[in-house]
Each structure stands twice: as structure tokens, then as C-alpha cells.
Scaffold this motif. Structure first.
Motif, PDB file in Angstrom:
ATOM      1  N   GLY A  80     -20.388   2.828   1.390  1.00  0.00           N
ATOM      2  CA  GLY A  80     -20.895   2.018   0.308  1.00  0.00           C
ATOM      3  C   GLY A  80     -20.117   0.738   0.132  1.00  0.00           C
ATOM      4  O   GLY A  80     -19.994   0.216  -0.968  1.00  0.00           O
ATOM      5  N   GLU A  81     -19.592   0.223   1.211  1.00  0.00           N
ATOM      6  CA  GLU A  81     -18.864  -1.041   1.131  1.00  0.00           C
ATOM      7  C   GLU A  81     -19.617  -2.087   1.920  1.00  0.00           C
ATOM      8  O   GLU A  81     -20.365  -1.762   2.824  1.00  0.00           O
ATOM      9  CB  GLU A  81     -17.476  -0.895   1.751  1.00  0.00           C
ATOM     10  N   ALA A  82     -19.397  -3.296   1.572  1.00  0.00           N
ATOM     11  CA  ALA A  82     -20.077  -4.338   2.330  1.00  0.00           C
ATOM     12  C   ALA A  82     -19.115  -5.429   2.718  1.00  0.00           C
ATOM     13  O   ALA A  82     -19.352  -6.605   2.492  1.00  0.00           O
ATOM     14  CB  ALA A  82     -21.236  -4.882   1.507  1.00  0.00           C
ATOM     15  N   GLU A  83     -17.978  -5.030   3.287  1.00  0.00           N
ATOM     16  CA  GLU A  83     -17.000  -6.048   3.664  1.00  0.00           C
ATOM     17  C   GLU A  83     -16.942  -6.203   5.169  1.00  0.00           C
ATOM     18  O   GLU A  83     -15.904  -6.054   5.779  1.00  0.00           O
ATOM     19  CB  GLU A  83     -15.627  -5.681   3.118  1.00  0.00           C
ATOM     20  N   GLN A  84     -18.056  -6.484   5.727  1.00  0.00           N
ATOM     21  CA  GLN A  84     -18.116  -6.569   7.185  1.00  0.00           C
ATOM     22  C   GLN A  84     -17.158  -7.594   7.789  1.00  0.00           C
ATOM     23  O   GLN A  84     -16.423  -7.266   8.706  1.00  0.00           O
ATOM     24  CB  GLN A  84     -19.549  -6.827   7.611  1.00  0.00           C
TER      25      GLN A  84
ATOM     26  N   LEU B  17      -4.296  -1.041   3.122  1.00  0.00           N
ATOM     27  CA  LEU B  17      -5.649  -1.495   2.826  1.00  0.00           C
ATOM     28  C   LEU B  17      -5.914  -1.268   1.348  1.00  0.00           C
ATOM     29  O   LEU B  17      -5.567  -0.217   0.810  1.00  0.00           O
ATOM     30  CB  LEU B  17      -6.609  -0.653   3.678  1.00  0.00           C
ATOM     31  N   ASN B  18      -6.509  -2.257   0.699  1.00  0.00           N
ATOM     32  CA  ASN B  18      -6.787  -2.147  -0.724  1.00  0.00           C
ATOM     33  C   ASN B  18      -8.206  -1.630  -0.938  1.00  0.00           C
ATOM     34  O   ASN B  18      -9.167  -2.293  -0.595  1.00  0.00           O
ATOM     35  CB  ASN B  18      -6.616  -3.522  -1.372  1.00  0.00           C
ATOM     36  N   ASN B  19      -8.306  -0.435  -1.487  1.00  0.00           N
ATOM     37  CA  ASN B  19      -9.613   0.149  -1.778  1.00  0.00           C
ATOM     38  C   ASN B  19      -9.809   0.168  -3.278  1.00  0.00           C
ATOM     39  O   ASN B  19      -9.328   1.063  -3.951  1.00  0.00           O
ATOM     40  CB  ASN B  19      -9.662   1.586  -1.223  1.00  0.00           C
ATOM     41  N   ASP B  20     -10.466  -0.833  -3.808  1.00  0.00           N
ATOM     42  CA  ASP B  20     -10.677  -0.927  -5.263  1.00  0.00           C
ATOM     43  C   ASP B  20      -9.372  -0.770  -6.031  1.00  0.00           C
ATOM     44  O   ASP B  20      -9.278   0.052  -6.947  1.00  0.00           O
ATOM     45  CB  ASP B  20     -11.670   0.143  -5.739  1.00  0.00           C
ATOM     46  N   GLY B  21      -8.381  -1.523  -5.639  1.00  0.00           N
ATOM     47  CA  GLY B  21      -7.114  -1.506  -6.366  1.00  0.00           C
ATOM     48  C   GLY B  21      -6.187  -0.388  -5.938  1.00  0.00           C
ATOM     49  O   GLY B  21      -5.064  -0.298  -6.393  1.00  0.00           O
ATOM     50  N   LYS B  22      -6.658   0.481  -5.055  1.00  0.00           N
ATOM     51  CA  LYS B  22      -5.793   1.570  -4.594  1.00  0.00           C
ATOM     52  C   LYS B  22      -5.346   1.250  -3.170  1.00  0.00           C
ATOM     53  O   LYS B  22      -6.162   1.122  -2.270  1.00  0.00           O
ATOM     54  CB  LYS B  22      -6.588   2.873  -4.625  1.00  0.00           C
ATOM     55  N   TRP B  23      -4.017   1.118  -2.998  1.00  0.00           N
ATOM     56  CA  TRP B  23      -3.505   0.771  -1.678  1.00  0.00           C
ATOM     57  C   TRP B  23      -3.274   2.037  -0.858  1.00  0.00           C
ATOM     58  O   TRP B  23      -2.637   2.970  -1.324  1.00  0.00           O
ATOM     59  CB  TRP B  23      -2.203  -0.003  -1.793  1.00  0.00           C
ATOM     60  N   THR B  24      -3.824   2.030   0.350  1.00  0.00           N
ATOM     61  CA  THR B  24      -3.595   3.177   1.229  1.00  0.00           C
ATOM     62  C   THR B  24      -3.151   2.686   2.603  1.00  0.00           C
ATOM     63  O   THR B  24      -3.464   1.566   3.007  1.00  0.00           O
ATOM     64  CB  THR B  24      -4.883   4.005   1.406  1.00  0.00           C
ATOM     65  N   ILE B  25      -2.447   3.549   3.323  1.00  0.00           N
ATOM     66  CA  ILE B  25      -1.946   3.194   4.649  1.00  0.00           C
ATOM     67  C   ILE B  25      -3.012   3.483   5.691  1.00  0.00           C
ATOM     68  O   ILE B  25      -3.580   4.574   5.700  1.00  0.00           O
ATOM     69  CB  ILE B  25      -0.687   4.018   4.975  1.00  0.00           C
ATOM     70  N   TYR B  26      -3.293   2.522   6.550  1.00  0.00           N
ATOM     71  CA  TYR B  26      -4.248   2.808   7.621  1.00  0.00           C
ATOM     72  C   TYR B  26      -3.608   2.719   9.007  1.00  0.00           C
ATOM     73  O   TYR B  26      -4.239   3.031  10.010  1.00  0.00           O
ATOM     74  CB  TYR B  26      -5.482   1.922   7.540  1.00  0.00           C
ATOM     75  N   ASP B  27      -2.341   2.300   9.069  1.00  0.00           N
ATOM     76  CA  ASP B  27      -1.661   2.300  10.357  1.00  0.00           C
ATOM     77  C   ASP B  27      -0.157   2.230  10.124  1.00  0.00           C
ATOM     78  O   ASP B  27       0.302   1.630   9.157  1.00  0.00           O
ATOM     79  CB  ASP B  27      -2.118   1.108  11.205  1.00  0.00           C
ATOM     80  N   VAL B  28       0.574   2.878  11.001  1.00  0.00           N
ATOM     81  CA  VAL B  28       2.032   2.832  10.937  1.00  0.00           C
ATOM     82  C   VAL B  28       2.517   2.277  12.269  1.00  0.00           C
ATOM     83  O   VAL B  28       2.093   2.755  13.328  1.00  0.00           O
ATOM     84  CB  VAL B  28       2.632   4.231  10.714  1.00  0.00           C
ATOM     85  N   ILE B  29       3.360   1.258  12.228  1.00  0.00           N
ATOM     86  CA  ILE B  29       3.801   0.621  13.457  1.00  0.00           C
ATOM     87  C   ILE B  29       5.309   0.801  13.592  1.00  0.00           C
ATOM     88  O   ILE B  29       6.081   0.269  12.808  1.00  0.00           O
ATOM     89  CB  ILE B  29       3.402  -0.854  13.475  1.00  0.00           C
ATOM     90  N   ILE B  30       5.700   1.590  14.590  1.00  0.00           N
ATOM     91  CA  ILE B  30       7.116   1.895  14.780  1.00  0.00           C
ATOM     92  C   ILE B  30       7.625   1.107  15.969  1.00  0.00           C
ATOM     93  O   ILE B  30       7.150   1.305  17.080  1.00  0.00           O
ATOM     94  CB  ILE B  30       7.310   3.408  15.002  1.00  0.00           C
TER      95      ILE B  30
END
Lengths: 208, 329
Positions: free
Chosen positions: B98-102, A154-167
Motif C-alpha cells: 500500500g505504498e506508492a514510493e516507486q 528506512l522510514n516507514n511512516d515515522g518508524k525507522w527500521t533497518i533494511y541492511d547492515v554493512i560490516i
């Protein structure tokens, strides 16, 4: 003659230097970021000064420092609770994120204790708009068995983070969501928290 | 001098083109990037992977309603329940973060699907699950731990290769049943290579030398491809999680398995049981029970964790089949 040669060479040099950042920028892409993080994690696991069972705690700690930043535990907790997340107070949410982070840490950092030269290979990445990406990798075990592991990012203001791992098709978050859901429909949220804490208590006894 | 300028100009142009295609190039570079060794790994059957991924993304209707009162009761899917769920998730946290990406949240929510499991026999299944769990820890685990200490890993892998090679008809015919002629050809080729060069199947040169991947196709998948629903969730003693469809699948595979026929015609029941157990123990010994333990150990409710993992994994395997019809679970 020589003078013009020098000028051209300088021009080319400047041009090349201008190009370099273009490739460096690509480093922010999810796949590269992920593989870089995995590599730094593997470096910790392969570090001879951290090998051996007596160094377990230290090694786990170092590994956690190297890789934890790439995981978005809040997003994972939210998705794992699903519809039940909405009903929680901010304090409960905070507590839950903490507990869930702990579960994942215990479960998956603990698994690295038996690391014995498994290889992790990047397969492909697929971006879904600007916000979501899937990075596909595979782990090659020492026995030659291959395990497909996909990372949903998931891209959070240009910062990519993992929100799920699928094995092998099994989503980690969905797996916990099924469990939490089945507990929550049968009993209460307090009961779920109780169960998670019990589990943690057991883990701590078994690792000490 | 002119030549030098021309060459410089040429290279500059090439570089420029390269940069304007930077996106494509970096994608290529990443494709070849290997996390551990930097070796350019050969990627098997890419189209299958993509297919699977697209299937997941494009089938939100398979995502199960979270408004379902209980996970164990089959509930007909309510149209528009995606939106209800998406909205449910977004309300609070979005303001909080504080996000609005519904809309995007909804999308992502739809993408993480949760398979619907019919489990009316839960109390019985839980009992069998506990039995299997104890059997695993107190019977299989001591056996394979002892076996592992006596037989080196390489030998165990060879034994697995041997059994895998013998069971080729299971995969070959299921490829054919699933109208996957290419897969069937691949299996035939693998069989020919491994039975000869691979010393009667003990080695796997088809994979290690020729990069021909095994096609894991079973009869449960075949049934799934032809729109048979998964049915009721079952836990079989010793065998583990299954459902109506996959139980039929197991029978189908047993019929296609040459070992079954060898046992039937040439072996006494005890011998064939021994043969089967040896195959199973050897498999578990290579895996060291890792798959099972990594699912159940970190779980809050191991029974549900295993059920969910089984269902998700089966779903993936059925979708892997080429030209899978996505309209069914």
C-alpha cells in the motif's frame, strides 16, 4: 518584588518545560533509536542472571525480543531476492520472509554468545531525504581491533527500521542476494527453499 | 531585580536560539553519544568515511545489473538498466504494501550495489575453496586453539603489533603511491613512536595514547586507484580469495615487506616459512577465525558468500583511498 520574582521564575520554568519535548522528539531519529536499541540489547548480554551456557536459549530469546522490532525483515527479504521477488506468489513471499528471518536470527543472535565486553560506538548518521538514513557505528573488540558497521535505515511512516547492515563494506543483503541469485540462475526457486530448509535443519541439530 | 530579569531574558534568548538550532545541536549531541560507555570517542579520519559513503551513493553505475543472466559471465552494462530493475522490484510489493514510493525505491535499489565478479574458473576455485576450508578447520583451527590456550591474548596482540610495525614500509610506500602524503606522514610518525616508546613495536602507544590510526594501504589498492580492473576471481590455496589485481598486489606488498628481504638474505627457506606461518597463525588466533566463520557459517552457499564479501570489502578499501576516481570498478 518577591511576587514579581516568583512570576518570572514560573515563566522561566514553564518555558523550560515547553523546551523539554523538543529534545525528547529528537529521540525518534534513526541514530538515537538504533543506539537505544543496541544499549538495551547489551543490557541483556551483560545481565549476570542470564550469563552462562545453560542460559543460552533464554538469553537469546530475551535479546531477540529487545532488538528484533528494529529490523525490517520484509524489506530485507525483498532486497535479498532482488528481481526474483517479483515472480513469487504472496504465499511464497510470506514463507520466504519467515525463512530469511530465521536465517538471520540464527546467524547473528548466535554470535552474541561469545560477547565479552566489546564496545559499540556511534560515529555519525546521515539522512538521505526523509526516507533513508545511514547510521555509522564501530565495534571495538577486546583486542583493540575496530570493525566499522553501518546500518541502512528506512522510514516507514515515522518508524525507522533497518533494511541492511554493512560490516566493513560488506552488505549483508547484497551478500545474500549474490548467493540466492547464483542458486536461482542455476536451478529453481524450490531448490533454493530446499537448501535454506536443509541449512536450518542443520542449525537446529547443532544448537540442541 | 532588573539584573534578575535581564539574566532571565538572556538565558531565555540563549535557550530559544539553542532550540531553533535544535537540529544542529542534537546532531552534535549524537556525535558525542557513545553506545557503551558514554565516552566521547575520537573519530578517526572522518573524511575518509564520508568519502566512502558518498562514493557508494553516487556511483549507481557500479551497481550490477540484476538482469544479468549469470553472475559469472561478464556482461557489459546496459544503460538504463537501473530503471528496469527498480520497476521490477516495485510493481508488486508496492501495491501489496500500500505504498506508492516507486521513485524512492528505485533510488534505494541503485544504492545497494552488487559487485560484478568474473569467475570463469569457478569449478577450480570451488575445489580450492573446499581445500582451504578443510585446512582452516583441521589445521589452523587446532593450532591456534592450542596456541591461544598457552599464550595470553595480550601477548598475542603484542606479537601482532610487532609484525605490524615491521611491515610499516608496505603501508608507507603505498600511501605515497596513492599520493596520500598525509597518510605517509602518519605512518612515519607511528613508526617512530612505536619503535621507541612502544618498545620496538610490541606496544602501540601511537594509537592508544596519541590516537594516530594505522593507514591500511596495500598494493592492490594502489593498482585499483590507478584504474586497474579487478580481473578474474581466484582462490589461492592457503591464502584464500583474490583476483588478478590483488594477486599482483600481494607480490608488490611482498617486495615492500622488510620480512621478505630478511628472509631472503638471512634466513633459510624453512625459517622464513616458519616466520610467515607464525605471523599468520598469530593473526588468526587474535581473530579466532571469526571473520572467516561469520561469513561462511550463516551462508547458504559459503563459496559465493566469501567471494561476495571479499569483493565488497576490497571495493570499500579501494574507495577509501583519497581522491579515488569513481569511474571504475
Amino acid at each position: 518584588m518577591n511576587y514579581r520574582k516568583t512570576i518570572s521564575a514560573v515563566c522561566v520554568g514553564v518555558f523550560l518545560m515547553a523546551c523539554a519535548p523538543v529534545f525528547l522528539w529528537a529521540g525518534d531519529e534513526p541514530g538515537k533509536l538504533l543506539m537505544k536499541t543496541i544499549d538495551s540489547g547489551l543490557t541483556v548480554l551483560k545481565d549476570p542472571s542470564l550469563k552462562g551456557p545453560e542460559k543460552t536459549q533464554e538469553r537469546r530469546q530475551r535479546l531477540w525480543e529487545e532488538i528484533s522490532f528494529i529490523f525490517n525483515f520484509e524489506e530485507m527479504s525483498m532486497r535479498a531476492l532482488g528481481q526474483h521477488w517479483k515472480k513469487r506468489t504472496p504465499d511464497e513471499k510470506k514463507e520466504f520472509v519467515e525463512l530469511f528471518t530465521h536465517i538471520l536470527k540464527d546467524a547473528y543472535i548466535g554470535k552474541t554468545d561469545t560477547y565479552s565486553g566489546e564496545k559499540i560506538v556511534f560515529l555519525r548518521e546521515k539522512q538521505d531525504g526523509n526516507k533513508y538514513a545511514t547510521v555509522q557505528t564501530k565495534i571495538i573488540l577486546t583486542t583493540g581491533t575496530e570493525v566499522l558497521v553501518d546500518y541502512r535505515m528506512l522510514n516507514n511512516d515515522g518508524k525507522w527500521t533497518i533494511y541492511d547492515v554493512i560490516i566493513e563494506g560488506v552488505s549483508l543483503v547484497n551478500n545474500y542476494r549474490s548467493q540466492f541469485h547464483s542458486i536461482l540462475v542455476k536451478s529453481s526457486y524450490e531448490d533454493l527453499i530446499q537448501k535454506i530448509k536443509e541449512k536450518q535443519g542443520k542449525e537446529e541439530i547443532s544448537t540442541k | 531585580m532588573r539584573k534578575f530579569v535581564a539574566v532571565t531574558f538572556f538565558f531565555a534568548t540563549v535557550l530559544f536560539v539553542a532550540i531553533s538550532w535544535g537540529e544542529n545541536l542534537s546532531v552534535l549531541a549524537r556525535e558525542q553519544y557513545s553506545g557503551e560507555t558514554g565516552i566521547d570517542e575520537k573519530v578517526p579520519d572522518k573524511d575518509i568515511i564520508i568519502k566512502n559513503d558518498e562514493a557508494e551513493l553516487t556511483s549507481p553505475e557500479q551497481a550490477v545489473s540484476e538482469e544479468t543472466p549469470s553472475i559469472n559471465t561478464p556482461v557489459p552494462e546496459v544503460p538504463g538498466d537501473e530503471t528496469v530493475r527498480g520497476a521490477g522490484i516495485s510493481d508488486n510489493d508496492i501495491t501489496e504494501k500500500g505504498e506508492a514510493e516507486q521513485p524512492e525505491l528505485e533510488l534505494a535499489e541503485a544504492e545497494t550495489e552488487m559487485p560484478l565478479v568474473k569467475d570463469p574458473l569457478e569449478s577450480f576455485n570451488r575445489a580450492v575453496f573446499i581445500f582451504n576450508d578443510k585446512t582452516f578447520h583441521y589445521f589452523f583451527k587446532p593450532i591456534y586453539t592450542g596456541y591461544n590456550s598457552m599464550v595470553p591474548e595480550k601477548a598475542r596482540v603484542s606479537v601482532r603489533n610487532f609484525y605490524t610495525n615491521i611491515k610499516m614500509p608496505v603501508r608507507f610506500f603505498n600511501c605515497l603511491f596513492q599520493a596520500n602524503v598525509k597518510g605517509a606522514g602518519t605512518e612515519m610518525l607511528r613508526f617512530l613512536i612505536n619503535s621507541t616508546v612502544g618498545v620496538a613495536g610490541f606496544l602501540d602507544p601511537a594509537k592508544s595514547k596519541f590516537h594516530i590510526e594505522k593507514q591500511d594501504r596495500d598494493f592492490g589498492q594502489t593498482l585499483g586507484k590507478y584504474k586497474m580492473e579487478s580481473g578474474t576471481y581466484f582462490v589461492w590455496p592457503f591464502i584464500g580469495p583474490s583476483n588478478t589485481r590483488d594477486t599482483l598486489g600481494l607480490l608488490g606488498d611482498a617486495a615492500l615487506n622488510p620480512l621478505t628481504w630478511v628472509s631472503y638474505f638471512f634466513l633459510t627457506p624453512i625459517e622464513s616459512l616458519g616466520n610467515y606461518t607464525y605471523d599468520t597463525v598469530n593473526d588468526v588466533s587474535i581473530d579466532k577465525g571469526n571473520t572467516y566463520e561469520s561469513v561462511t557459517k550463516p551462508a547458504i552457499d559459503p563459496y559465493i558468500a566469501l567471494q561476495d564479501a571479499y569483493t565488497q570489502n576490497r571495493m570499500k578499501k579501494i574507495k577509501e583511498s583519497p581522491d579515488y576516481d569513481e569511474t571504475i570498478d
